[in-house]
Design a protein around this motif. Sequence first.
Motif, short mmCIF file in Angstrom:
data_model
loop_
_atom_site.label_atom_id
_atom_site.label_comp_id
_atom_site.label_asym_id
_atom_site.label_seq_id
_atom_site.Cartn_x
_atom_site.Cartn_y
_atom_site.Cartn_z
N ASN A 1 0.81 -1.22 0.00
CA ASN A 1 0.00 0.00 0.00
C ASN A 1 0.85 1.27 0.00
N ASN B 1 2.54 1.73 -3.31
CA ASN B 1 1.66 2.29 -4.34
C ASN B 1 1.42 3.78 -4.12
N GLN C 1 2.88 7.19 -6.83
CA GLN C 1 2.00 8.05 -7.62
C GLN C 1 2.31 9.53 -7.38
N SER D 1 -3.74 10.54 -11.29
CA SER D 1 -4.10 9.22 -10.76
C SER D 1 -4.96 8.44 -11.74
N ASP E 1 -4.09 4.41 -13.98
CA ASP E 1 -5.27 3.59 -14.29
C ASP E 1 -6.59 4.09 -13.68
N ARG E 2 -6.59 4.47 -12.41
CA ARG E 2 -7.85 4.87 -11.78
C ARG E 2 -7.58 5.67 -10.51
N ILE E 3 -8.65 6.28 -10.00
CA ILE E 3 -8.57 7.01 -8.73
C ILE E 3 -8.88 6.04 -7.59
N ARG E 4 -7.96 5.88 -6.67
CA ARG E 4 -8.12 4.97 -5.55
C ARG E 4 -8.55 5.73 -4.30
N PHE E 5 -8.89 4.98 -3.25
CA PHE E 5 -9.43 5.63 -2.05
C PHE E 5 -8.39 6.54 -1.40
N TYR E 6 -7.11 6.13 -1.45
CA TYR E 6 -6.09 6.98 -0.83
C TYR E 6 -5.83 8.24 -1.65
N ASP E 7 -6.13 8.19 -2.95
CA ASP E 7 -6.04 9.41 -3.75
C ASP E 7 -7.06 10.44 -3.27
#
Length: 220
Positions: A90, A93, A97, A191, A196-202
């Motif tokens: 985690n 990652n 970014q 992001s 690829d995508r927007i994650r929760f931590y973003d």
Amino acid sequence: MGMIQLKVKETKAHRSDAAPWYPSHRSASGGGDFVRTCVRITHCYASFDRLCLETREQKMKNKILNPVSMFVIGLLLGVASRLFDIYTENLGNIFSQMAIWILFGVLISIYSKSKAKAMMNILPFCIGMLITYYFVAFLSKGVYSTIFIISWTVFALFSPIMAYFTWMTKEKGIFPKIISIGILAVSFLSSAVLFDRIRFYDIIINGIMAYFLFVKKIER
């Protein structure tokens, strides 16, 4: 008996003339002056404590927000980022970014005293981070792309320009708000497009960034 009464009267008169501080002759205004004096002294001590605290905070900020300290912090974060890649998923990652690094850049820029200092602080921070990250990656025989090295290097070289405009986000007017919105948009897009995508931590990182850009008051 008359002599005793006369002496008592003389004694009271003597106390009145010679000792105005005697309790029976204290005035109400004197007590009020005493209270007001105590309040003023308390306010003076409180103001002095605030001044000392602000001075200590300013000294600490000056120790951290200078090119040498920023370079050292960048070196340490570069090592940490590479170790996160190796040993944690985690955190690896998150620190791979752009959003987290944009947040760091925002904090360094808005807390710098001037635009020039913001530009001087951000460049060594980014360079230090890149040096140690890819050096540790080389030592650990990590897999890394030349395209990523070039991209992050370009990002670092352009970071002073971005810091110049980021510093302005805490100024008054419409233009600083537009800059703030642009910074958040770039962070979200990086992001979504590059990773690829927007994650929760973003969302969490950008929420913190929005707080510092739009809500947090910065004294300069």
